[in-house]
Design a protein around this motif. Structure first.
Motif, PDB file in Angstrom:
ATOM      1  N   GLY A 100       0.824  -1.206   0.000  1.00  0.00           N
ATOM      2  CA  GLY A 100       0.000   0.000   0.000  1.00  0.00           C
ATOM      3  C   GLY A 100       0.854   1.248   0.000  1.00  0.00           C
ATOM      4  O   GLY A 100       2.066   1.207  -0.218  1.00  0.00           O
ATOM      5  N   GLY A 101       0.235   2.383   0.246  1.00  0.00           N
ATOM      6  CA  GLY A 101       0.949   3.652   0.235  1.00  0.00           C
ATOM      7  C   GLY A 101       1.389   4.011  -1.171  1.00  0.00           C
ATOM      8  O   GLY A 101       1.197   3.262  -2.123  1.00  0.00           O
ATOM      9  N   ARG A 102       1.976   5.168  -1.291  1.00  0.00           N
ATOM     10  CA  ARG A 102       2.409   5.655  -2.603  1.00  0.00           C
ATOM     11  C   ARG A 102       3.455   4.724  -3.232  1.00  0.00           C
ATOM     12  O   ARG A 102       3.361   4.378  -4.401  1.00  0.00           O
ATOM     13  N   GLY A 103       4.436   4.312  -2.459  1.00  0.00           N
ATOM     14  CA  GLY A 103       5.480   3.432  -2.994  1.00  0.00           C
ATOM     15  C   GLY A 103       4.942   2.082  -3.417  1.00  0.00           C
ATOM     16  O   GLY A 103       5.326   1.546  -4.456  1.00  0.00           O
ATOM     17  N   GLY A 104       4.066   1.522  -2.616  1.00  0.00           N
ATOM     18  CA  GLY A 104       3.465   0.235  -2.959  1.00  0.00           C
ATOM     19  C   GLY A 104       2.624   0.326  -4.220  1.00  0.00           C
ATOM     20  O   GLY A 104       2.667  -0.561  -5.072  1.00  0.00           O
ATOM     21  N   ARG A 105       1.874   1.419  -4.325  1.00  0.00           N
ATOM     22  CA  ARG A 105       1.058   1.608  -5.531  1.00  0.00           C
ATOM     23  C   ARG A 105       1.937   1.752  -6.760  1.00  0.00           C
ATOM     24  O   ARG A 105       1.653   1.187  -7.813  1.00  0.00           O
ATOM     25  N   ARG A 106       3.015   2.519  -6.641  1.00  0.00           N
ATOM     26  CA  ARG A 106       3.922   2.683  -7.790  1.00  0.00           C
ATOM     27  C   ARG A 106       4.526   1.349  -8.204  1.00  0.00           C
ATOM     28  O   ARG A 106       4.614   1.038  -9.394  1.00  0.00           O
ATOM     29  N   THR A 107       4.952   0.577  -7.233  1.00  0.00           N
ATOM     30  CA  THR A 107       5.511  -0.749  -7.517  1.00  0.00           C
ATOM     31  C   THR A 107       4.484  -1.622  -8.215  1.00  0.00           C
ATOM     32  O   THR A 107       4.781  -2.288  -9.213  1.00  0.00           O
ATOM     33  N   ALA A 108       3.263  -1.617  -7.698  1.00  0.00           N
ATOM     34  CA  ALA A 108       2.201  -2.437  -8.273  1.00  0.00           C
ATOM     35  C   ALA A 108       1.831  -1.965  -9.681  1.00  0.00           C
ATOM     36  O   ALA A 108       1.569  -2.789 -10.560  1.00  0.00           O
ATOM     37  N   VAL A 109       1.817  -0.664  -9.913  1.00  0.00           N
ATOM     38  CA  VAL A 109       1.502  -0.137 -11.253  1.00  0.00           C
ATOM     39  C   VAL A 109       2.556  -0.608 -12.254  1.00  0.00           C
ATOM     40  O   VAL A 109       2.222  -1.045 -13.361  1.00  0.00           O
ATOM     41  N   VAL A 110       3.816  -0.531 -11.880  1.00  0.00           N
ATOM     42  CA  VAL A 110       4.885  -0.990 -12.778  1.00  0.00           C
ATOM     43  C   VAL A 110       4.736  -2.483 -13.050  1.00  0.00           C
ATOM     44  O   VAL A 110       4.795  -2.930 -14.206  1.00  0.00           O
ATOM     45  N   ALA A 111       4.508  -3.270 -12.000  1.00  0.00           N
ATOM     46  CA  ALA A 111       4.373  -4.718 -12.167  1.00  0.00           C
ATOM     47  C   ALA A 111       3.149  -5.065 -13.019  1.00  0.00           C
ATOM     48  O   ALA A 111       3.241  -5.910 -13.920  1.00  0.00           O
ATOM     49  N   CYS A 112       2.019  -4.428 -12.764  1.00  0.00           N
ATOM     50  CA  CYS A 112       0.807  -4.703 -13.543  1.00  0.00           C
ATOM     51  C   CYS A 112       0.986  -4.284 -15.002  1.00  0.00           C
ATOM     52  O   CYS A 112       0.499  -4.962 -15.910  1.00  0.00           O
ATOM     53  N   SER A 113       1.692  -3.184 -15.228  1.00  0.00           N
ATOM     54  CA  SER A 113       1.946  -2.725 -16.592  1.00  0.00           C
ATOM     55  C   SER A 113       2.848  -3.705 -17.336  1.00  0.00           C
ATOM     56  O   SER A 113       2.588  -4.028 -18.507  1.00  0.00           O
ATOM     57  N   ILE A 114       3.882  -4.189 -16.671  1.00  0.00           N
ATOM     58  CA  ILE A 114       4.769  -5.190 -17.287  1.00  0.00           C
ATOM     59  C   ILE A 114       3.991  -6.467 -17.559  1.00  0.00           C
ATOM     60  O   ILE A 114       4.137  -7.086 -18.617  1.00  0.00           O
ATOM     61  N   GLU A 115       3.153  -6.845 -16.610  1.00  0.00           N
ATOM     62  CA  GLU A 115       2.338  -8.049 -16.793  1.00  0.00           C
ATOM     63  C   GLU A 115       1.408  -7.901 -17.996  1.00  0.00           C
ATOM     64  O   GLU A 115       1.316  -8.812 -18.830  1.00  0.00           O
ATOM     65  N   LEU A 116       0.725  -6.783 -18.099  1.00  0.00           N
ATOM     66  CA  LEU A 116      -0.189  -6.571 -19.222  1.00  0.00           C
ATOM     67  C   LEU A 116       0.571  -6.597 -20.550  1.00  0.00           C
ATOM     68  O   LEU A 116       0.137  -7.239 -21.510  1.00  0.00           O
ATOM     69  N   ALA A 117       1.705  -5.922 -20.599  1.00  0.00           N
ATOM     70  CA  ALA A 117       2.522  -5.938 -21.820  1.00  0.00           C
ATOM     71  C   ALA A 117       2.977  -7.357 -22.135  1.00  0.00           C
ATOM     72  O   ALA A 117       2.935  -7.792 -23.296  1.00  0.00           O
ATOM     73  N   GLY A 118       3.396  -8.094 -21.121  1.00  0.00           N
ATOM     74  CA  GLY A 118       3.833  -9.476 -21.319  1.00  0.00           C
ATOM     75  C   GLY A 118       2.726 -10.361 -21.846  1.00  0.00           C
ATOM     76  O   GLY A 118       2.930 -11.153 -22.770  1.00  0.00           O
ATOM     77  N   VAL A 119       1.548 -10.233 -21.265  1.00  0.00           N
ATOM     78  CA  VAL A 119       0.407 -11.039 -21.719  1.00  0.00           C
ATOM     79  C   VAL A 119       0.072 -10.709 -23.166  1.00  0.00           C
ATOM     80  O   VAL A 119      -0.180 -11.611 -23.972  1.00  0.00           O
ATOM     81  N   LEU A 120       0.071  -9.426 -23.508  1.00  0.00           N
ATOM     82  CA  LEU A 120      -0.273  -9.030 -24.874  1.00  0.00           C
ATOM     83  C   LEU A 120       0.785  -9.475 -25.882  1.00  0.00           C
ATOM     84  O   LEU A 120       0.459 -10.012 -26.941  1.00  0.00           O
ATOM     85  N   VAL A 121       2.054  -9.266 -25.542  1.00  0.00           N
ATOM     86  CA  VAL A 121       3.135  -9.634 -26.467  1.00  0.00           C
ATOM     87  C   VAL A 121       3.256 -11.151 -26.590  1.00  0.00           C
ATOM     88  O   VAL A 121       3.255 -11.706 -27.698  1.00  0.00           O
ATOM     89  N   VAL A 122       3.364 -11.838 -25.465  1.00  0.00           N
ATOM     90  CA  VAL A 122       3.524 -13.299 -25.503  1.00  0.00           C
ATOM     91  C   VAL A 122       2.265 -13.954 -26.063  1.00  0.00           C
ATOM     92  O   VAL A 122       2.345 -14.907 -26.843  1.00  0.00           O
ATOM     93  N   GLY A 123       1.095 -13.433 -25.679  1.00  0.00           N
ATOM     94  CA  GLY A 123      -0.149 -13.994 -26.206  1.00  0.00           C
ATOM     95  C   GLY A 123      -0.222 -13.881 -27.711  1.00  0.00           C
ATOM     96  O   GLY A 123      -0.594 -14.836 -28.406  1.00  0.00           O
ATOM     97  N   THR A 124       0.146 -12.721 -28.239  1.00  0.00           N
ATOM     98  CA  THR A 124       0.121 -12.522 -29.689  1.00  0.00           C
ATOM     99  C   THR A 124       1.162 -13.394 -30.382  1.00  0.00           C
ATOM    100  O   THR A 124       0.858 -14.072 -31.373  1.00  0.00           O
ATOM    101  N   LEU A 125       2.385 -13.400 -29.850  1.00  0.00           N
ATOM    102  CA  LEU A 125       3.442 -14.220 -30.467  1.00  0.00           C
ATOM    103  C   LEU A 125       3.113 -15.707 -30.418  1.00  0.00           C
ATOM    104  O   LEU A 125       3.406 -16.442 -31.363  1.00  0.00           O
ATOM    105  N   SER A 126       2.512 -16.154 -29.330  1.00  0.00           N
ATOM    106  CA  SER A 126       2.188 -17.579 -29.214  1.00  0.00           C
ATOM    107  C   SER A 126       1.104 -17.996 -30.204  1.00  0.00           C
ATOM    108  O   SER A 126       1.039 -19.166 -30.590  1.00  0.00           O
ATOM    109  N   LEU A 127       0.276 -17.052 -30.626  1.00  0.00           N
ATOM    110  CA  LEU A 127      -0.741 -17.360 -31.636  1.00  0.00           C
ATOM    111  C   LEU A 127      -0.190 -17.226 -33.055  1.00  0.00           C
ATOM    112  O   LEU A 127      -0.553 -18.000 -33.940  1.00  0.00           O
ATOM    113  N   LEU A 128       0.704 -16.243 -33.272  1.00  0.00           N
ATOM    114  CA  LEU A 128       1.282 -16.034 -34.604  1.00  0.00           C
ATOM    115  C   LEU A 128       2.353 -17.064 -34.947  1.00  0.00           C
ATOM    116  O   LEU A 128       2.494 -17.443 -36.110  1.00  0.00           O
ATOM    117  N   ASP A 129       3.123 -17.489 -33.950  1.00  0.00           N
ATOM    118  CA  ASP A 129       4.215 -18.441 -34.172  1.00  0.00           C
ATOM    119  C   ASP A 129       4.194 -19.537 -33.108  1.00  0.00           C
ATOM    120  O   ASP A 129       5.024 -19.552 -32.208  1.00  0.00           O
TER     121      ASP A 129
END
Length: 160
Positions: free
Chosen positions: A79-108
């Motif tokens: 929680g707190g500002r630092g916890g939220r920032r950490t979680a935002v970065v992690a969730c953003s990386i996760e979303l990018a990973g799901v989109l990139v890996v998901g797309t690549l796994s379907l294309l190749d």
């Protein structure tokens, strides 16, 4: 004592009307991320130790997913500002990973002879890996707005 209480008495209640990740949807997010951290971590550990030569990219991506889930869990729970920032970065990386890996796994599909947590946009996990970071980011955005409204000028928002 600073709070006027005695030993053995319950701690004074916080003044915040919003419980952060102590209850409600925040607790659900922390629990889901914790479960996914354990599931992805255990899966990656078994695959990396017993079948690494069969699909090294897929198994390493599952390990990366597990690390991202752990970081998101810690950020959300902290929680707190630092916890939220950490979680935002992690969730953003996760979303990018799901989109990139998901797309690549379907294309190749040949590049992913075995599935990762993020393959097919998280199809093997009921698409929760795709939905979870979106919900997490939306919740964190809402929490950030609530914290900004509740925080006194120059105050700390660790309870949010």
């Amino acid at each position: 004592m600073a709070d006027g209480g005695a030993l053995g008495r319950p701690a004074a209640e916080g003044t915040s009307a919003e419980p952060g990740t102590i209850g409600g949807f925040g607790r659900v997010l922390v629990a889901l991320y914790g479960v996914f951290a354990l599931a992805a971590g255990a899966r990656a550990a078994v695959q990396l130790s017993t079948e690494f030569d069969q699909a090294p990219l897929a198994y390493l991506l599952s390990a990366v997913a597990a690390v991202v889930y752990v970081i998101a869990t810690v950020g959300l729970a902290r929680g707190g500002r630092g916890g939220r920032r950490t979680a935002v970065v992690a969730c953003s990386i996760e979303l990018a990973g799901v989109l990139v890996v998901g797309t690549l796994s379907l294309l190749d599909p040949a590049a992913f002879p075995d599935a990762t947590v993020w393959s097919g946009y998280g199809q093997g996990y009921g698409y929760v890996p795709l939905l979870l970071p979106v919900l997490g980011l939306l919740w964190l955005r809402r929490r950030s707005h609530v914290a900004a409204e509740q925080a006194p000028a120059g105050g700390d928002d660790r309870t949010v």
